[in-house]
Design a protein around this motif. Sequence first.
Motif, PDB file in Angstrom:
ATOM      1  N   ALA A   1       0.829  -1.205   0.000  1.00 55.98           N
ATOM      2  CA  ALA A   1       0.000   0.000   0.000  1.00 55.98           C
ATOM      3  C   ALA A   1       0.864   1.256   0.000  1.00 55.98           C
ATOM      4  O   ALA A   1       0.509   2.271  -0.611  1.00 55.98           O
ATOM      5  CB  ALA A   1      -0.931   0.000   1.210  1.00 55.98           C
ATOM      6  N   ILE A   2       2.015   1.215   0.658  1.00 53.53           N
ATOM      7  CA  ILE A   2       2.918   2.366   0.717  1.00 53.53           C
ATOM      8  C   ILE A   2       3.576   2.626  -0.631  1.00 53.53           C
ATOM      9  O   ILE A   2       3.678   3.750  -1.106  1.00 53.53           O
ATOM     10  CB  ILE A   2       3.987   2.155   1.806  1.00 53.53           C
ATOM     11  N   GLY A   3       4.039   1.555  -1.293  1.00 54.22           N
ATOM     12  CA  GLY A   3       4.717   1.718  -2.576  1.00 54.22           C
ATOM     13  C   GLY A   3       5.505   0.475  -2.930  1.00 54.22           C
ATOM     14  O   GLY A   3       5.282  -0.603  -2.380  1.00 54.22           O
ATOM     15  N   GLY A   4       6.466   0.641  -3.856  1.00 51.24           N
ATOM     16  CA  GLY A   4       7.286  -0.491  -4.260  1.00 51.24           C
ATOM     17  C   GLY A   4       6.783  -1.124  -5.536  1.00 51.24           C
ATOM     18  O   GLY A   4       5.686  -0.838  -6.020  1.00 51.24           O
ATOM     19  N   GLY A   5       7.594  -2.032  -6.064  1.00 50.86           N
ATOM     20  CA  GLY A   5       7.285  -2.661  -7.334  1.00 50.86           C
ATOM     21  C   GLY A   5       6.940  -4.127  -7.209  1.00 50.86           C
ATOM     22  O   GLY A   5       6.336  -4.564  -6.224  1.00 50.86           O
ATOM     23  N   PHE A   6       7.362  -4.892  -8.208  1.00 50.08           N
ATOM     24  CA  PHE A   6       7.023  -6.310  -8.312  1.00 50.08           C
ATOM     25  C   PHE A   6       7.470  -7.093  -7.072  1.00 50.08           C
ATOM     26  O   PHE A   6       6.695  -7.860  -6.503  1.00 50.08           O
ATOM     27  CB  PHE A   6       7.681  -6.879  -9.574  1.00 50.08           C
ATOM     28  N   ALA A   7       8.709  -6.883  -6.625  1.00 51.28           N
ATOM     29  CA  ALA A   7       9.242  -7.649  -5.493  1.00 51.28           C
ATOM     30  C   ALA A   7       8.464  -7.360  -4.211  1.00 51.28           C
ATOM     31  O   ALA A   7       8.159  -8.277  -3.437  1.00 51.28           O
ATOM     32  CB  ALA A   7      10.726  -7.337  -5.292  1.00 51.28           C
ATOM     33  N   VAL A   8       8.147  -6.079  -3.976  1.00 51.90           N
ATOM     34  CA  VAL A   8       7.392  -5.719  -2.769  1.00 51.90           C
ATOM     35  C   VAL A   8       6.003  -6.328  -2.820  1.00 51.90           C
ATOM     36  O   VAL A   8       5.487  -6.838  -1.811  1.00 51.90           O
ATOM     37  CB  VAL A   8       7.307  -4.182  -2.620  1.00 51.90           C
ATOM     38  N   LEU A   9       5.380  -6.298  -3.991  1.00 48.49           N
ATOM     39  CA  LEU A   9       4.030  -6.863  -4.128  1.00 48.49           C
ATOM     40  C   LEU A   9       4.047  -8.363  -3.878  1.00 48.49           C
ATOM     41  O   LEU A   9       3.174  -8.902  -3.177  1.00 48.49           O
ATOM     42  CB  LEU A   9       3.486  -6.562  -5.516  1.00 48.49           C
ATOM     43  N   VAL A  10       5.037  -9.055  -4.418  1.00 44.85           N
ATOM     44  CA  VAL A  10       5.155 -10.498  -4.190  1.00 44.85           C
ATOM     45  C   VAL A  10       5.367 -10.789  -2.705  1.00 44.85           C
ATOM     46  O   VAL A  10       4.706 -11.674  -2.139  1.00 44.85           O
ATOM     47  CB  VAL A  10       6.316 -11.083  -5.018  1.00 44.85           C
ATOM     48  N   ALA A  11       6.274 -10.046  -2.059  1.00 46.00           N
ATOM     49  CA  ALA A  11       6.543 -10.280  -0.632  1.00 46.00           C
ATOM     50  C   ALA A  11       5.310 -10.009   0.215  1.00 46.00           C
ATOM     51  O   ALA A  11       5.006 -10.750   1.160  1.00 46.00           O
ATOM     52  CB  ALA A  11       7.707  -9.399  -0.181  1.00 46.00           C
ATOM     53  N   SER A  12       4.581  -8.962  -0.123  1.00 45.96           N
ATOM     54  CA  SER A  12       3.370  -8.621   0.619  1.00 45.96           C
ATOM     55  C   SER A  12       2.320  -9.719   0.493  1.00 45.96           C
ATOM     56  O   SER A  12       1.701 -10.131   1.489  1.00 45.96           O
ATOM     57  CB  SER A  12       2.803  -7.297   0.107  1.00 45.96           C
ATOM     58  N   ARG A  13       2.125 -10.217  -0.727  1.00 46.61           N
ATOM     59  CA  ARG A  13       1.140 -11.278  -0.931  1.00 46.61           C
ATOM     60  C   ARG A  13       1.594 -12.589  -0.299  1.00 46.61           C
ATOM     61  O   ARG A  13       0.777 -13.392   0.159  1.00 46.61           O
ATOM     62  CB  ARG A  13       0.878 -11.478  -2.427  1.00 46.61           C
TER      63      ARG A  13
END
Length: 432
Positions: free
Chosen positions: A110-122
């Motif tokens: 929700a804060i930001g970031g790209g593909f890697a952050v989205l994968v880690a979050s999920r």
Amino acid sequence: MTAVPTVPQHPTGTTEATGRDRRRAWTVTVLLVVFMMVNFADKSVLGLAADEIRADLHLSATQFGLVNSAFFLLFSVAAVVVGLAADQMSPKRLLLVMAALWSVAQVPAAIGGGFAVLVASRLLLGAAEGPAFPVAQQATLAWFPDHRRNLPGALITLGVTLGVIISAPGLSWVIQHHGWRAALWVLVAIGAIWAAAWAALGADGRHRPATAAGDRPEKTRAAVPYRRIFASRTWIGATLAYFTSYWTVALMLAWLPSYLRNGLGYSAHEAGTVVIAPWTIGAFVLLAQAGITGRLMRRGVDSRRARGWVGGWILVLGAVCCLALPLADGTTAKTVLIALGFGFGGSYATIAATTVAELAPPSREGGALGTMNAVVTAAGLAAPALVGALVDAQGTDGYQSSVLLSGVLLAAGAAASFLLIDPARDITRLPG
């Protein structure tokens, strides 16, 4: 030894539930319905924002499929570990921790970031949500005897469909007007509010259902090893059938909004509304199934037919509609078949949960349900990635190919439900 009683009787070692207990039981049930609604709103948000996320992060269909699959990477492992822990720990505490983690897990993306952050979050969100369904079922069913479990069990599963039905239009509006990250913040807030309500009003049930065999005390049945439960034809049949059903659920969550927009030509606003059609049909199917199954069991029909056969026919109807898709001409006809196919095909969860809860002793329910959920949700790991690869390879035809594959799987699941499920038979073969 006799089969599981199908006429009302008081649980062994307990007294008749008081009015206060009944009110508390239904308060807990309502809270857990909302719990599952939040759970599936969290799951559905990426599917609703698929085109926006792919454009924002410059992702191919295969990469977006992998993002959705990442959600299920630890999902299954967590379902087993926490399901086993639920046999020894307070479900109330486990549910509170899970709900709090849901909110925390979505903050980085929700804060930001790209593909890697989205994968880690999920990935983290999947680990926290993996045990949700089996623990919620266990926590709810602990308040009700076996012959009254169909309705509360169906309502918990109904929370899945309501979560998408209610959240899809609202989240789609937020995504279109404020961006997909804003939608994540909305879900963070909702998860925190539910956790606060559960901390104040949630409670663990103390109900223990009558034993499956009147001459076998619970302390003896508790000694049943998990491996004997997992080797039973009923557990295997329920798990296989539920796996095929969950495959369609995973596709609805990850790819159906994109299929409606890119494959069938709906606008983003229209897709956000049409996407609720299979979930709405599924809600009616769940309630009808609960009513039919409950009525059959009260009339003395065994679970092989009341649960296994009823569930099998639900999957058959879903399979027929999915496999008929190439015969449909026009957007409306295809939409109707997809809605019916996925609506019926994705409605097996209550059958699976109540069947396994009947088979397993109360002290083994958490592990039996959690392990089943772990196997079943492996479909969520495979399905989104496979569909992404199909779309990259075949273009929009890849969406239809994925629906046909779902139809074949649902037909196999129906066969497993018809042929393998028979709790009364398998209970007599367990030790004790």
